[in-house]
Design a protein around this motif. Structure first.
Motif, short mmCIF file in Angstrom:
data_model
loop_
_atom_site.label_atom_id
_atom_site.label_comp_id
_atom_site.label_asym_id
_atom_site.label_seq_id
_atom_site.Cartn_x
_atom_site.Cartn_y
_atom_site.Cartn_z
N TYR A 49 0.40 -0.98 0.20
CA TYR A 49 -0.04 0.27 -0.16
C TYR A 49 0.52 1.14 -0.23
CZ TYR A 49 -3.87 -4.09 1.49
OH TYR A 49 -4.53 -4.31 1.55
N ALA B 285 1.42 3.99 1.20
CA ALA B 285 1.18 5.21 2.81
C ALA B 285 1.33 6.21 2.51
CB ALA B 285 1.67 4.49 3.62
N ALA C 279 -0.83 -3.00 6.94
CA ALA C 279 -1.56 -2.36 8.18
C ALA C 279 -1.63 -3.02 9.05
CB ALA C 279 -2.11 -1.61 6.48
#
Length: 130
Positions: free
Chosen positions: A66, A68, A125
């Motif tokens: 991801y 971030a 995450a």
């Protein structure tokens, strides 16, 4: 959506890719007939994802990453679609561990740097401490 055409070279810390999709009229990132320079962040993110996938081949299946954060982005041109040559996308892993990675990235074409920046990628995450 895959914007990259090829991986030109890679090693444990760096990947260099090229792309011609910035000239395509049907590029999915185009808005109002143009491809703004900030869209280069997506090209860089795709290069980072490919880098992670290539590195993971030695360790097993690639992990989902991801984006971030993106920091210190400098746009040196207003748009990408008017670049005649292919884009060269370079991402260099400058720090990281098994879950968090920090990359520097550059998008260039026609001998000119178009944008630069820094991106943080998180692989899981749920492991983040808040």
């Amino acid at each position: 959506m895959c914007l990259l055409d090829r991986v030109n070279q890679w090693d444990a810390t760096t990947i260099v890719c090229s792309a011609s999709s910035h000239r395509a009229l049907d590029n999915p990132l185009r808005a109002q007939g143009r491809l703004g320079a900030a869209c280069g962040v997506e090209y860089a993110a795709q290069a980072m994802a490919v880098h992670g996938s290539l590195l993971a081949q030695a360790d097993g299946a690639p992990r989902v990453g991801y984006l971030a954060s993106v920091r210190s982005v400098q746009l040196h041109v207003p748009r990408l679609d008017d670049m005649v040559g292919d884009l060269t996308i370079t991402a260099e892993r400058i720090a990281g561990d098994a879950n968090n990675i920090l990359y520097l990235f550059t998008v260039a074409a026609d001998g000119q740097t178009l944008l630069t920046g820094r991106a943080a990628v998180v692989l899981d995450a749920t492991l983040l401490r808040i």
